[in-house]
Design a protein around this motif. Structure first.
Motif, short mmCIF file in Angstrom:
data_model
loop_
_atom_site.label_atom_id
_atom_site.label_comp_id
_atom_site.label_asym_id
_atom_site.label_seq_id
_atom_site.Cartn_x
_atom_site.Cartn_y
_atom_site.Cartn_z
N GLY A 166 0.59 -1.71 -0.21
CA GLY A 166 -0.11 0.10 -0.28
C GLY A 166 0.79 1.30 -0.03
O GLY A 166 1.93 1.03 -0.07
N CYS A 167 0.52 2.74 -0.60
CA CYS A 167 0.86 3.61 0.23
C CYS A 167 2.23 3.97 1.52
O CYS A 167 2.87 4.18 1.27
CB CYS A 167 0.01 5.31 -0.64
N ALA A 168 0.98 3.01 2.32
CA ALA A 168 1.96 3.64 3.59
C ALA A 168 3.99 2.85 3.25
O ALA A 168 4.45 3.07 3.59
CB ALA A 168 0.84 2.81 4.90
N HIS A 171 5.51 4.89 1.29
CA HIS A 171 6.75 6.04 1.71
C HIS A 171 7.77 5.26 2.67
O HIS A 171 8.50 5.49 2.60
CB HIS A 171 5.99 6.60 3.35
N HIS A 210 -0.22 12.75 5.62
CA HIS A 210 -0.85 11.81 6.08
C HIS A 210 -0.29 11.19 7.19
O HIS A 210 0.62 11.47 7.49
CB HIS A 210 -0.83 10.25 4.60
N THR A 212 0.79 8.22 7.37
CA THR A 212 1.45 7.06 7.57
C THR A 212 3.29 7.96 7.22
O THR A 212 3.99 6.68 6.96
CB THR A 212 0.81 6.57 5.73
N GLY A 261 -2.91 15.03 -3.28
CA GLY A 261 -4.27 14.62 -3.02
C GLY A 261 -4.27 14.48 -0.92
O GLY A 261 -3.85 13.41 -0.54
N VAL A 263 -6.08 14.15 2.26
CA VAL A 263 -7.05 12.67 2.53
C VAL A 263 -8.26 13.07 3.05
O VAL A 263 -9.60 12.84 2.67
CB VAL A 263 -6.67 11.75 3.17
N ASP A 288 3.71 12.12 -1.71
CA ASP A 288 2.30 11.22 -1.38
C ASP A 288 1.32 11.54 -1.90
O ASP A 288 1.02 12.81 -2.25
CB ASP A 288 2.36 11.42 0.27
N ALA A 290 -1.11 9.36 -3.43
CA ALA A 290 -1.71 7.95 -2.76
C ALA A 290 -3.13 7.86 -3.39
O ALA A 290 -3.05 6.69 -4.22
CB ALA A 290 -2.28 7.41 -1.72
N PHE A 291 -3.83 8.61 -3.58
CA PHE A 291 -4.57 8.63 -5.15
C PHE A 291 -4.61 10.20 -5.60
O PHE A 291 -4.53 10.29 -7.24
CB PHE A 291 -6.44 9.10 -4.07
N ASP A 317 -1.21 4.63 -4.71
CA ASP A 317 -2.05 3.04 -4.68
C ASP A 317 -2.55 3.09 -5.67
O ASP A 317 -3.21 4.48 -6.43
CB ASP A 317 -2.95 3.22 -3.74
N HIS A 319 -4.27 0.04 -5.12
CA HIS A 319 -6.24 -0.25 -4.63
C HIS A 319 -6.94 1.13 -4.55
O HIS A 319 -7.88 0.22 -4.02
CB HIS A 319 -5.88 -1.30 -3.78
N LYS A 320 -6.38 2.13 -4.59
CA LYS A 320 -8.11 3.31 -4.13
C LYS A 320 -8.59 3.16 -6.14
O LYS A 320 -8.74 2.85 -6.21
CB LYS A 320 -7.32 4.35 -3.85
C1 LIG Z 1 -4.84 6.63 2.15
C2 LIG Z 1 -3.34 7.25 2.29
C3 LIG Z 1 -2.33 6.71 2.19
C4 LIG Z 1 -2.40 5.78 2.75
O1 LIG Z 1 -2.08 4.28 1.87
P1 LIG Z 1 -2.11 2.84 2.08
O2 LIG Z 1 -2.39 1.92 0.81
O3 LIG Z 1 -3.29 2.81 2.72
O4 LIG Z 1 -1.22 2.66 2.98
C5 LIG Z 1 -1.79 7.80 2.33
N1 LIG Z 1 -1.53 9.11 2.37
C6 LIG Z 1 -2.47 9.40 1.42
C7 LIG Z 1 -2.69 10.56 1.13
C8 LIG Z 1 -4.33 8.78 1.63
O5 LIG Z 1 -4.89 9.12 1.03
#
Ligand SMILES: *Cc1c(COP(=O)(O)O)cnc(C)c1O
Length: 492
Positions: A166-168, A171, A210, A212, A261, A263, A288, A290-291, A317, A319-320
């Motif tokens: 995942g994005c975590a 990172h 975020h 993470t 982006g 969250v 970051d 993620a999306f 990600d 998966h998002k």
């Molecule tokens: C969801 C998200 C994360 C974490 O991503 P995971 O796939 O849940 O590990 C990090 N940064 C942002 C901005 C997010 O939206």
């Protein structure tokens, strides 16, 4: 070892008597495939077809789920069908319709049908996709998907790519590469000599990062308490005047973490300016996305992330917003040597020395053995094509704007953010309690699901549109449900 296994499909079981009157595990499983996988497929199809009309949130309590799923480890196994049947019942109240069309909680993403189908093949093939030799098909598909993603996001040619969970973890991977690179420039080999005694690395982050980012920083030994926080503007974007001030006079190892982006509200940091400032001080810029990185794929949104290609690493990600199943993150690094250097085990004896290597996925992520999670990415991109990805992203953003426009018409509703991407923040009435009550009642009502949060010190509801399934009608139906709940709460 020969095990007699009772838990096979009854139809198959009758067929497998051979060898000393008993059936082996292997025998029985061969016959279980068709009946068991068909059963699971039928159940999956029922579930997926129920998504648009089912109560969106889960209604089960933990105690109910434990009654169904718990108990001591059985001494003797059950029939496989029985286990699947228990799960079918658990799904009725204990599975959230998060891939469905009216789930707007957190930022989750749906799942494209082709991605689900491919994910089943990932399990059936059961490839350890860490090493090319263990599965040339999946290792090659990953390499191809990596190239497509670099092209889609407009990242520099030669950027290295990994597919962590995942994005975590993206990172963690990218910041490990950053740590490797900035310390190497300072004459320090962190992989060999660790952090004790190393030159200090300044890690600079935005106020609205975020969580993470902090987790990765902690795991890498930077210390969450040592992060230097740059103030954000009223939309949550890193203030570049404050960044410039923070960096003034700095010439040691520095990593700056930007965000595209947010969250909550989807805000995008001014990445081009951040990169310009950071590069004047030789700092590494990590993004970051993620999306939000997916905005880079859309001609209509690209200007939001102008200059993104000047950064040094990017986390995102699949998966998002790409709508593949969990779990699949993406990490990109502009310095493959730092990326590989941070991940690769110096004692990796499995690598034949001195010959030309195929790309081994293991070199770009912290995992060792791993599932072929990049295969659904390949299938999603192969199916959507560039235009399909652009449509998916643009459509979610259009739905978010419609949400904001329609909700703003309702008395007592305030839209709190500029709708940058696919995220909308709203507040009901003037009292936090009203907002919280609306959220609780909306979740119980079940037409749609949105979560609560605190934004700028006030209770708010967040709406995130990330599923390919969401239509304009779904937005209108959700607005209708919200209007009803707000009316009830304000009248009570
Ligand atoms: C969801 C998200 C994360 C974490 O991503 P995971 O796939 O849940 O590990 C990090 N940064 C942002 C901005 C997010 O939206």
């Amino acid at each position: 070892m020969q095990l007699t296994m009772p838990f096979v499909a009854a139809r198959g079981w009758r067929l497998v008597r051979r060898r000393s009157g008993g059936a082996t595990y292997a025998d029985s499983m061969t016959y279980a495939y068709a009946s068991l996988l068909s059963l699971a497929a039928a159940e999956a199809v029922n579930h997926l077809e129920s998504l648009p009309e089912r109560h969106v949130g889960a209604t089960a309590t933990a105690a109910e789920m434990l009654r169904l799923l718990g108990g001591p480890l059985p001494a003797a196994g059950a029939q496989a069908e029985e286990a699947i049947e228990i799960l079918r019942r658990a799904a009725q109240s204990g599975v959230v319709a998060s891939p469905g069309p009216r789930y707007f909680g957190f930022v989750v993403g749906g799942t494209l049908p082709v991605a689900i189908a491919t994910d089943w093949l990932v399990s059936a093939w059961d490839q350890n996709s860490g090493i090319f030799e263990l599965g040339p098909a999946v290792a090659t598909a990953e390499q191809v998907a990596a190239g497509w993603l670099i092209d889609l996001f407009g990242l520099p040619a030669g950027t290295s790519v990994g597919f962590p969970t995942g994005c975590a973890m993206a990172h963690l991977t990218a910041l490990a590469a950053a740590r490797h690179h900035v310390l190497a420039k300072a004459g320090w080999d962190v992989e060999q000599d660790g952090l004790a005694g190393a030159p200090k690395i300044r890690v600079i982050v935005g106020a609205e990062r975020h969580l993470t980012i902090d987790r990765a920083a902690r795991l890498l030994g930077f210390g969450a308490g040592c992060l230097e926080v740059v103030a954000a503007d009223d939309q949550g974007r890193m203030r570049t005047d404050v960044l410039a001030e923070t960096l003034s006079g700095s010439d040691g190892p520095v990593i700056v973490c930007a965000q595209v982006g947010d969250v909550h509200c989807g805000a995008v940091d001014p990445v081009a300016e951040i990169c310009d400032i950071a590069q004047r001080h030789g700092a590494w810029v990590h993004v970051d996305g993620a999306f939000g990185l997916w905005a880079a794929a859309s001609p209509a949104l690209r200007s939001l992330v102008t200059g993104i290609e000047k950064a040094d690493s990017w986390a995102s990600d699949a998966h998002k917003w790409l709508n593949v199943p969990y779990d699949c993150g993406l990490v990109f690094v502009a310095y493959p040597d730092a990326h590989r250097g941070a991940m690769l085990d110096a004692r990796a004896g499995y690598l034949p020395p001195g010959i030309v290597q195929e790309r081994d996925p293991i070199e770009w992520v912290p995992d060792f053995s791993r599932r072929a999670r990049s295969l659904p990415v390949w299938a999603a991109l192969r199916t959507l094509g560039r235009s399909g990805v652009v449509n998916l992203v643009d459509q979610c953003c259009a739905h978010a704007r419609r949400f904001a426009d329609e909700l703003a018409q309702i008395a007592g509703v305030a839209v709190l953010n500029e709708v940058w991407l696919n995220q909308v923040m709203v507040r009901f009435g003037d009292d936090d309690r009203v907002t919280r009550e609306v959220i609780t009642r909306l979740q119980a009502e079940g037409t749609c699901w949105a979560g609560g949060t605190t934004w700028r010190g006030q209770a708010a509801m967040r709406l995130s549109v990330t599923s390919w399934q969401t239509t304009t009608a779904d937005i209108d139906r959700s607005v209708q449900a919200i209007r009803g709940v707000v009316g009830d709460v304000l009248a009570s």
